[in-house]
Design a protein around this motif. Structure first.
Motif, PDB file in Angstrom:
ATOM      1  N   ASP A  85       0.853  -1.184   0.000  1.00  0.00           N
ATOM      2  CA  ASP A  85       0.000   0.000   0.000  1.00  0.00           C
ATOM      3  C   ASP A  85       0.892   1.237   0.000  1.00  0.00           C
ATOM      4  OD1 ASP A  85      -1.731   2.118   0.551  1.00  0.00           O
ATOM      5  OD2 ASP A  85      -2.973   0.946   1.919  1.00  0.00           O
ATOM      6  N   SER A  86       0.865   1.982  -1.087  1.00  0.00           N
ATOM      7  CA  SER A  86       1.756   3.134  -1.223  1.00  0.00           C
ATOM      8  C   SER A  86       1.356   4.284  -0.303  1.00  0.00           C
ATOM      9  CB  SER A  86       1.770   3.617  -2.673  1.00  0.00           C
ATOM     10  OG  SER A  86       0.465   4.039  -3.069  1.00  0.00           O
ATOM     11  N   THR A  87       0.138   4.258   0.250  1.00  0.00           N
ATOM     12  CA  THR A  87      -0.294   5.317   1.159  1.00  0.00           C
ATOM     13  C   THR A  87       0.100   5.037   2.612  1.00  0.00           C
ATOM     14  OG1 THR A  87      -2.480   4.349   1.573  1.00  0.00           O
ATOM     15  CG2 THR A  87      -2.252   5.788  -0.345  1.00  0.00           C
ATOM     16  N   ALA A  88       0.539   3.823   2.907  1.00  0.00           N
ATOM     17  CA  ALA A  88       0.952   3.477   4.268  1.00  0.00           C
ATOM     18  C   ALA A  88       2.342   4.030   4.539  1.00  0.00           C
ATOM     19  CB  ALA A  88       0.952   1.962   4.447  1.00  0.00           C
ATOM     20  N   PRO A  89       2.610   4.530   5.735  1.00  0.00           N
ATOM     21  CA  PRO A  89       3.970   4.986   6.060  1.00  0.00           C
ATOM     22  C   PRO A  89       4.970   3.857   5.847  1.00  0.00           C
ATOM     23  CG  PRO A  89       2.414   5.603   7.789  1.00  0.00           C
ATOM     24  CD  PRO A  89       1.684   4.669   6.879  1.00  0.00           C
ATOM     25  N   LEU A  90       6.179   4.217   5.431  1.00  0.00           N
ATOM     26  CA  LEU A  90       7.184   3.182   5.181  1.00  0.00           C
ATOM     27  C   LEU A  90       7.453   2.373   6.446  1.00  0.00           C
ATOM     28  CD1 LEU A  90       9.226   1.797   3.374  1.00  0.00           C
ATOM     29  CD2 LEU A  90      10.849   3.645   3.866  1.00  0.00           C
ATOM     30  N   LEU A  91       7.624   3.045   7.583  1.00  0.00           N
ATOM     31  CA  LEU A  91       7.832   2.329   8.834  1.00  0.00           C
ATOM     32  C   LEU A  91       6.529   1.632   9.243  1.00  0.00           C
ATOM     33  CD1 LEU A  91       9.721   1.638  11.168  1.00  0.00           C
ATOM     34  CD2 LEU A  91       8.943   3.714  12.315  1.00  0.00           C
ATOM     35  N   GLY A  92       6.586   0.322   9.369  1.00  0.00           N
ATOM     36  CA  GLY A  92       5.416  -0.460   9.700  1.00  0.00           C
ATOM     37  C   GLY A  92       4.667  -1.001   8.495  1.00  0.00           C
ATOM     38  N   ARG A  93       5.114  -0.670   7.298  1.00  0.00           N
ATOM     39  CA  ARG A  93       4.426  -1.111   6.078  1.00  0.00           C
ATOM     40  C   ARG A  93       4.542  -2.628   5.904  1.00  0.00           C
ATOM     41  NH1 ARG A  93       6.450   1.759   0.769  1.00  0.00           N
ATOM     42  NH2 ARG A  93       5.115   3.422   1.615  1.00  0.00           N
ATOM     43  N   ASP A  94       3.434  -3.269   5.576  1.00  0.00           N
ATOM     44  CA  ASP A  94       3.430  -4.687   5.206  1.00  0.00           C
ATOM     45  C   ASP A  94       3.603  -4.816   3.703  1.00  0.00           C
ATOM     46  OD1 ASP A  94       3.049  -5.574   7.807  1.00  0.00           O
ATOM     47  OD2 ASP A  94       0.865  -5.571   7.635  1.00  0.00           O
ATOM     48  N   MET A  95       4.351  -5.836   3.297  1.00  0.00           N
ATOM     49  CA  MET A  95       4.573  -6.110   1.881  1.00  0.00           C
ATOM     50  C   MET A  95       4.313  -7.584   1.624  1.00  0.00           C
ATOM     51  SD  MET A  95       8.166  -3.991   1.437  1.00  0.00           S
ATOM     52  CE  MET A  95       8.239  -4.229  -0.345  1.00  0.00           C
ATOM     53  N   LEU A  96       3.529  -7.868   0.607  1.00  0.00           N
ATOM     54  CA  LEU A  96       3.307  -9.242   0.166  1.00  0.00           C
ATOM     55  C   LEU A  96       4.300  -9.522  -0.961  1.00  0.00           C
ATOM     56  CD1 LEU A  96       1.557 -11.843   0.308  1.00  0.00           C
ATOM     57  CD2 LEU A  96       0.152 -10.835  -1.513  1.00  0.00           C
ATOM     58  N   LEU A  97       5.250 -10.394  -0.700  1.00  0.00           N
ATOM     59  CA  LEU A  97       6.267 -10.731  -1.693  1.00  0.00           C
ATOM     60  C   LEU A  97       5.868 -11.984  -2.455  1.00  0.00           C
ATOM     61  CD1 LEU A  97       9.546 -10.237   0.396  1.00  0.00           C
ATOM     62  CD2 LEU A  97       8.234  -8.523  -0.884  1.00  0.00           C
ATOM     63  N   GLU A  98       6.148 -11.980  -3.748  1.00  0.00           N
ATOM     64  CA  GLU A  98       5.993 -13.178  -4.563  1.00  0.00           C
ATOM     65  C   GLU A  98       7.384 -13.702  -4.897  1.00  0.00           C
ATOM     66  OE1 GLU A  98       3.490 -14.170  -8.499  1.00  0.00           O
ATOM     67  OE2 GLU A  98       5.364 -13.090  -8.887  1.00  0.00           O
ATOM     68  N   GLY A  99       7.755 -14.820  -4.281  1.00  0.00           N
ATOM     69  CA  GLY A  99       9.028 -15.438  -4.589  1.00  0.00           C
ATOM     70  C   GLY A  99       8.908 -16.347  -5.790  1.00  0.00           C
ATOM     71  N   ARG A 100       9.892 -16.279  -6.677  1.00  0.00           N
ATOM     72  CA  ARG A 100       9.910 -17.099  -7.892  1.00  0.00           C
ATOM     73  C   ARG A 100      11.082 -18.064  -7.775  1.00  0.00           C
ATOM     74  NH1 ARG A 100       8.145 -13.335 -12.838  1.00  0.00           N
ATOM     75  NH2 ARG A 100       6.228 -12.512 -11.899  1.00  0.00           N
ATOM     76  N   PHE A 101      10.731 -19.322  -7.715  1.00  0.00           N
ATOM     77  CA  PHE A 101      11.735 -20.322  -7.373  1.00  0.00           C
ATOM     78  C   PHE A 101      11.588 -21.522  -8.305  1.00  0.00           C
ATOM     79  CE2 PHE A 101      13.141 -23.930  -4.651  1.00  0.00           C
ATOM     80  CZ  PHE A 101      14.443 -23.514  -4.418  1.00  0.00           C
ATOM     81  N   TYR A 102      12.451 -21.582  -9.335  1.00  0.00           N
ATOM     82  CA  TYR A 102      12.491 -22.695 -10.282  1.00  0.00           C
ATOM     83  C   TYR A 102      11.097 -23.047 -10.806  1.00  0.00           C
ATOM     84  CZ  TYR A 102      17.427 -23.327  -9.422  1.00  0.00           C
ATOM     85  OH  TYR A 102      18.778 -23.126  -9.365  1.00  0.00           O
ATOM     86  N   GLY A 103      10.418 -22.032 -11.351  1.00  0.00           N
ATOM     87  CA  GLY A 103       9.123 -22.232 -11.973  1.00  0.00           C
ATOM     88  C   GLY A 103       7.951 -22.176 -11.009  1.00  0.00           C
ATOM     89  N   LEU A 104       8.203 -22.172  -9.713  1.00  0.00           N
ATOM     90  CA  LEU A 104       7.144 -22.112  -8.715  1.00  0.00           C
ATOM     91  C   LEU A 104       6.969 -20.674  -8.238  1.00  0.00           C
ATOM     92  CD1 LEU A 104       8.095 -25.271  -6.616  1.00  0.00           C
ATOM     93  CD2 LEU A 104       6.415 -25.119  -8.472  1.00  0.00           C
ATOM     94  N   ARG A 105       5.817 -20.384  -7.631  1.00  0.00           N
ATOM     95  CA  ARG A 105       5.519 -19.073  -7.081  1.00  0.00           C
ATOM     96  C   ARG A 105       5.079 -19.225  -5.630  1.00  0.00           C
ATOM     97  NH1 ARG A 105       7.585 -18.398 -11.309  1.00  0.00           N
ATOM     98  NH2 ARG A 105       6.920 -17.068 -13.056  1.00  0.00           N
TER      99      ARG A 105
END
Length: 249
Positions: A85-105
């Protein structure tokens, strides 16, 4: 193409919001642990284009690099991408990461737990440092903390991008995923550091040469939510910029 658009799916935003209820996934999160306790300790320093000595130059190398790092545009998208969420302050911001690992997500949550903006040292050793750290949340394949910092050496004008962190494999229930992560996870992690540092260098050099900034994508169901880096590949002009070599302290 569908795999490239996973983070744009409708349920990605609720998944991001759900991270608020999760805790850091390892005990004793605080001080940096020792390698002897089973943690990997990492440091990578990528020299960036320098600028004049003294305070950061408006629109210069340090300031532009800070913006690219703050927006998460520097990350190697073939290995890791994010929704936040770009409107959330950087400190405390949650991020959902998508890891890409040998064809898997894999979807993995992290939380920004520290933001730094200060001068370290004095005299010829004075350095202006801006950056942020995140820690892994419950359900992540790893445990640990990763820090991204842009450092300007005020006496010389040299600018560096510094990645530091500590990590170890989290408990993984799926035996095939666990085996794959044991065999290739560390190699992929190191590759992410190297490629992300070089990508930042290319993006920064491009902008300093007057090329337009790399695109930022918003989620189709919520324009406050950013998908970064964007799905579009780097313009050819960025890819032609010579790459610098990594420097490890």
């Amino acid at each position: 193409m569908l795999r490239e658009r996973r983070l744009y799916r409708e349920d990605a935003v609720p998944a991001l919001r759900a991270l608020a209820s999760l805790d850091v996934n390892y005990p004793g999160a605080g001080g940096r642990p020792a390698a002897e306790a089973g943690w990997h300790i990492d440091t990578l320093v990528q020299p960036l284009p320098p600028e004049d000595a003294g305070a950061p130059v408006p629109g210069g190398s340090w300031e532009t690099a800070c913006r690219l790092v703050g927006d998460y545009r520097f990350a190697e998208p073939r290995i890791l991408r994010s929704v936040y969420d770009s409107t959330a302050p950087l400190l405390g911001r949650d991020m959902l990461l998508e890891g890409r690992f040998y064809g898997l997500r894999f979807d993995m949550g992290v939380r920004v737990t520290c933001v730094t903006d200060e001068v370290h040292g004095s005299g010829e050793d004075a350095r202006r440092v801006w950056g942020w750290s995140y820690r892994t949340l419950q359900g992540h394949l790893e445990q640990g903390e990763l820090t991204y910092e842009v450092v300007k050496h005020l006496h010389t004008g040299a600018v560096d991008f510094v990645i530091t962190g500590y990590s170890r494999r989290a408990p993984i229930r799926n035996p095939l995923v666990r085996l794959g992560f044991m065999l290739f996870g560390r190699l992929t992690q190191r590759r992410f550091y190297r490629r992300s540092a070089k990508r930042l260098h290319r993006l920064l050099q491009g902008e300093l040469r007057g090329l337009p900034a790399a695109a930022m994508d918003t989620h189709p169901s919520d324009d406050r939510v950013v998908v970064a880096p964007a799905t579009a590949p780097l313009p050819e002009a960025f890819r032609r910029i010579p790459r610098s070599h990594d420097r490890h302290p």
